[in-house]
Design an enzyme around this catalytic site. Structure first.
Site, short mmCIF file in Angstrom:
data_model
loop_
_atom_site.label_atom_id
_atom_site.label_comp_id
_atom_site.label_asym_id
_atom_site.label_seq_id
_atom_site.Cartn_x
_atom_site.Cartn_y
_atom_site.Cartn_z
CD GLN A 1 43.66 -5.13 36.26
OE1 GLN A 1 42.64 -5.58 35.76
NE2 GLN A 1 43.64 -4.41 37.35
CG HIS B 1 42.58 -8.52 32.85
ND1 HIS B 1 41.94 -7.68 31.97
CD2 HIS B 1 41.75 -8.68 33.89
CE1 HIS B 1 40.75 -7.35 32.46
NE2 HIS B 1 40.61 -7.95 33.63
CG ASP C 1 37.76 -10.48 33.09
OD1 ASP C 1 36.70 -10.93 32.62
OD2 ASP C 1 37.80 -9.78 34.12
CD GLU D 1 38.33 -12.60 36.21
OE1 GLU D 1 37.78 -11.74 36.92
OE2 GLU D 1 39.57 -12.70 36.09
CG ASP E 1 34.85 -10.42 38.48
OD1 ASP E 1 34.31 -10.06 39.55
OD2 ASP E 1 35.50 -9.65 37.76
CD GLN F 1 38.54 -10.50 40.60
OE1 GLN F 1 38.98 -9.43 40.99
NE2 GLN F 1 38.04 -10.66 39.40
CE LYS G 1 35.90 -6.38 40.20
NZ LYS G 1 36.74 -7.07 39.20
#
Length: 415
Positions: free
Chosen positions: A171, A193, A235, A270, A304, A326, A328
């Site tokens: 990222q 990212h 994202d 994302e 996410d 994801q 997390k």
């Protein structure tokens, strides 16, 4: 195999905790800080230096094994636990968790986790505590069994010893162009990212975002080595839905339009939208996935926000409400649940991405590598921090060391 003492040490996370609600509401950046009034409970400013809490288990031979607790960058958002507060976590760990740790068999990993993480007062322990303690317990089991953490996971879940390398995703943080170049020169598997977390970065009708996507693809061709073909993963923090509306058909149309601008690449999007609750998120993401699949699009939806715990991941996996989940890690809680989440995704034939946060530490990142490789996740995040080089080094080197050990084990068994 008892733990004879427990140590606690305050520490730093590798990045910052940010007030996502305030940033979404239009907070401006001034250098590295955000200017404005906090909105999310617990934040005294919009950007707070990430803190952590290390827990050390003193074993019978006086070896000390460690795990690290922390929150994620956007704590208190999307159904997540509130902002991590070291003194509160230390107090709760000392009162509730330490007595339990002194009464478990550290060589039996899943049993130890189950006993230590029992509810207290009809409530689950904070997920950050589960995350850090489960790392320490995994290291304890590996030490006592004289194996790697990955091998402990394989034994506990009846998995074969892995041989495949797990792709690594980096990222960029806000230094997007410089860090994209770093990623390309290092031939990162999945990038960049992009941190598309504001209206300015997304642009009117997504124009700024689409231009950035095209630039990343062009830059990859311009400076990447021959044959280099990374997955492009962006994202967007819900900005597709926020800027162009929450109708699944319109969101799918936009994502297809983005994918058409980079036809030679597999595209991950994302968090395209935030529908306000876990149930609504799952229902609407399932519709977007279905539309993209029916069109044969090369774009994949990654969930996410609103998909935090193992129970949430089960809901999304069974509903086919994402192409890639994801996982997390600090939001899932026990790192054993991260392993369960990967296996659950595989059962339901959707992708499993062992993610986490830039706010993590070297220890939590290394433990995540062992879970990712043991369960053969589809990809894993280079963490902690936002600098690319450090995170890619920590995660990549840990994976290479682990696979060297596992390959040696395999060759000895064959001979």
């Amino acid at each position: 195999m008892q733990i004879k003492d427990v140590l606690l040490a305050p520490g730093n996370g590798a990045f910052f905790y940010d007030d996502q609600a305030a940033i979404r509401s239009g907070a401006t950046q001034d250098g590295f800080i955000y200017v404005g009034e906090p909105i999310t409970p617990g934040f005294t400013s919009l950007r707070v230096s990430a803190s952590s809490l290390s827990i050390g288990l003193v074993l019978a031979d006086d070896t000390v094994v460690w795990g690290d607790m922390m929150g994620v960058q956007y704590s208190g958002a999307g159904g997540r636990d509130p902002l991590f507060e070291t003194s509160q976590m230390s107090d709760l760990t000392s009162r509730v968790v330490v007595p339990r740790l002194l009464d478990v068999d550290a060589s039996r990993y899943l049993d130890a986790c189950a006993k230590v993480f029992e509810h207290f007062g009809h409530k689950r322990l904070p997920l950050a505590i589960e995350y850090g303690v489960s790392q320490a317990l995994l290291r304890a089991a590996a030490h006592l069994q004289r194996t790697t953490m990955a091998e402990v996971v394989c034994r506990e879940f009846n998995l074969p010893l892995p041989t495949r390398r797990v792709p690594i995703y980096c990222q960029s943080g806000d230094a997007r162009e410089i860090n994209v170049d770093k990623m390309i020169l290092k031939a990162v598997d999945v990038l960049p990212h992009g941190l598309i977390n504001s209206r300015q970065k997304f642009g009117a009708n997504g124009h700024a975002f689409m231009e950035f996507v095209k630039w990343v693809a062009m830059r990859t061709r311009d400076i990447g080595r021959p044959g280099y073909q990374p997955v492009l993963h962006f994202d967007v923090y819900g900005w597709v839905g926020q800027e162009i509306g929450l109708e699944p058909q319109i969101i799918a149309d936009f994502i297809c339009k983005v994918a058409d601008t980079v036809p030679d690449f597999l595209l991950n999007i994302e968090s395209p939208a935030d529908f306000g609750s876990t149930q609504a998120q799952a229902e609407n993401y399932a519709k977007i996935v279905s539309i993209l699949d029916d069109r044969g699009s090369s774009a994949r939806i990654v969930v996410d926000e609103r998909c935090n715990t193992l129970e949430d991941i089960r809901l999304f996996a069974e509903a086919k409400a994402a192409h890639l989940v994801q996982i997390k890690t600090p939001d899932v809680g026990s790192i054993a649940d991260t392993a369960r989440a990967v296996l659950l995704c595989k059962e339901n034939k959707i992708g499993a991405y062992v993610g986490g946060s830039c706010t993590e530490t070297d220890l939590s990142a290394q433990a995540s590598v062992h879970i990712s490789v043991a369960t053969q996740a589809d990809m894993m995040l280079a963490k902690p921090g936002m600098g690319v080089d450090e995170a890619f080094s920590i995660v990549g080197n840990e994976q290479n060391r682990l696979l060297a050990i596992l390959n040696r084990r395999a060759s000895k068994n064959v001979s």
